[in-house]
Design a protein around this motif. Structure first.
Motif, PDB file in Angstrom:
ATOM      1  N   ALA A 130      -0.411  10.929   2.682  1.00  0.00           N
ATOM      2  CA  ALA A 130      -0.698   9.609   3.660  1.00  0.00           C
ATOM      3  C   ALA A 130      -1.927  10.067   4.614  1.00  0.00           C
ATOM      4  O   ALA A 130      -2.085   9.158   5.312  1.00  0.00           O
ATOM      5  N   GLU A 153       7.286   7.374   1.071  1.00  0.00           N
ATOM      6  CA  GLU A 153       5.362   6.919   1.425  1.00  0.00           C
ATOM      7  C   GLU A 153       5.396   8.275   1.008  1.00  0.00           C
ATOM      8  O   GLU A 153       6.070   9.221   0.970  1.00  0.00           O
ATOM      9  N   SER A 154       3.547   8.482   0.182  1.00  0.00           N
ATOM     10  CA  SER A 154       3.252   9.662   0.041  1.00  0.00           C
ATOM     11  C   SER A 154       3.310  10.671   1.324  1.00  0.00           C
ATOM     12  O   SER A 154       2.510  10.264   1.693  1.00  0.00           O
ATOM     13  N   ASP A 199       0.614  -0.901  -0.321  1.00  0.00           N
ATOM     14  CA  ASP A 199       0.080   0.217   0.540  1.00  0.00           C
ATOM     15  C   ASP A 199       0.839   1.322   0.355  1.00  0.00           C
ATOM     16  O   ASP A 199       0.848   2.166  -1.044  1.00  0.00           O
ATOM     17  N   ALA A 200       1.997   1.636   1.001  1.00  0.00           N
ATOM     18  CA  ALA A 200       2.578   1.954   0.834  1.00  0.00           C
ATOM     19  C   ALA A 200       3.068   2.499  -0.536  1.00  0.00           C
ATOM     20  O   ALA A 200       3.895   3.989  -1.272  1.00  0.00           O
ATOM     21  N   ARG A 221       0.844   3.832  -3.144  1.00  0.00           N
ATOM     22  CA  ARG A 221       1.290   5.336  -2.702  1.00  0.00           C
ATOM     23  C   ARG A 221       1.782   5.562  -3.232  1.00  0.00           C
ATOM     24  O   ARG A 221       2.100   7.454  -4.095  1.00  0.00           O
TER      25      ARG A 221
END
Length: 348
Positions: free
Chosen positions: A339, A335-336, A213-214, A217
């Motif tokens: 987030a 990471e975005s 998921d990271a 993103r």
């Protein structure tokens, strides 16, 4: 804006994250749990949400713990300095009191006659006048000494009051440190208990899913990491970012500042130290360590502060992506910046 192929460091981070699940499943303890969907089996999404909440609460306590540790160090140093000043001041005060006692004793032994009577009865008036001038000078020195004595006594009393205050602050910092450490341990114990309620395969799947998921993103759902071409705001910013990127794949450990493990603010502290800059220890203090700018102005190396209470921080890497230490079980990774809710961006 150029597009880069998937970063080898990002792949390394994901591989290490997946590999770490084996160790977690061993430390979690217990035998294999019931298969997913079986009666009584915890829902993975519920467990994940609860664990994330507990980790978030632990991180809040961790940043308070870091602040308490810094306060304790500062107060210990300040208290030691004040105690040294009090000891030196007391020695000086004792010396002045001794000097005054010597002068007072000499005056007492000189008797009670007035200077005029002593002059009239003296067999050597010229010698007496010379002695009288000396006595006058001694009296003046006595008055000066007395004035200095009073002044030093006031200063000493003030230092003692300051020392008592610092000792009280130090005691409070120590109690705060103990309380926040206890909160961290309680949150981590609860999180571990929830993880133990899952089977080993479910725990592994949750960690891998979190890393995926990271990545999704950070790459906006593609297989490429695009950090853009915007340069860092300074050479030091570029050096700090390079140091942070080298730490991708390192484990998250509360209270750690490297070089092998980090918490969120510890990663920023370590990375900027490699660039020759000493940051404050906590994310809240780092939020005020430089110039505040908007997220749209962010450049590589800038600090990105998250949440209203500013208990999390990452380093902007470009293209809407940051490098940060997320939480236990997750490695330092890209990471975005979207987030989490952004509270501010800081340029050093």
């Amino acid at each position: 804006m150029s597009v880069h192929r998937r970063s080898p460091l990002l792949v390394r981070a994901l591989v290490l994250t997946a590999a770490a699940t084996t160790a977690l499943s061993v430390t979690a303890g217990g035998s294999a749990q019931a298969a997913p969907g079986a009666p009584g089996t915890p829902d993975l999404r519920d467990v994940k949400a609860q664990v994330e909440q507990l980790y978030d609460e632990a991180e809040r306590a961790s940043e308070k713990c870091n602040a308490a540790q810094e306060a304790q160090k500062r107060l210990q140093s300040e208290t030691a300095l004040l105690q040294g000043e009090v000891a030196a001041g007391q020695d000086q005060l004792n010396q002045l009191r001794g000097d005054l006692a010597t002068v007072a004793g000499a005056q007492y032994r000189g008797g009670g006659m007035t200077q005029t009577a002593q002059l009239m009865l003296s067999s050597d008036p010229e010698s007496y006048l010379a002695r009288a001038r000396t006595l006058g000078q001694a009296a003046e020195r006595q008055r000066e000494t007395l004035h200095e004595l009073v002044s030093r006594q006031r200063t000493l009393d003030q230092r003692r009051t300051e020392t008592a205050g610092k000792l009280a602050e130090l005691d409070q910092a120590r109690r705060s440190l103990a309380e926040n450490k206890q909160q961290i341990q309680q949150r981590l114990a609860k999180a571990q208990k929830l993880l133990n309620s899952l089977g080993a395969a479910e725990r592994a799947r949750m960690l891998v899913q979190d890393a995926n998921d990271a990545e999704r993103r950070a790459t906006r759902g593609t297989d490429r990491l695009d950090l853009g071409t915007t340069p860092a705001a300074s050479e030091r910013g570029a050096a700090a970012l390079a140091a942070a990127v080298r730490m991708i794949g390192s484990p998250y450990v509360y209270g750690s500042t490297g070089p092998r493990a980090f918490d969120c603010s510890g990663l920023m502290y370590y990375s900027w130290r490699q660039a020759g800059v000493t940051l404050p220890r906590t994310s809240q203090a780092q939020a005020f360590a430089g110039q505040r700018i908007s997220l749209s102005e962010a450049r590589p190396g800038d600090l990105v502060i998250f949440y209203r209470d500013m208990h999390h921080v990452g380093m902007y890497a470009g293209g809407g992506v940051m490098v940060h230490a997320p939480y236990p079980g997750a490695k330092v990774r890209y990471e975005s910046v979207n987030a989490m809710p952004v509270a501010g961006v800081v340029r050093l």
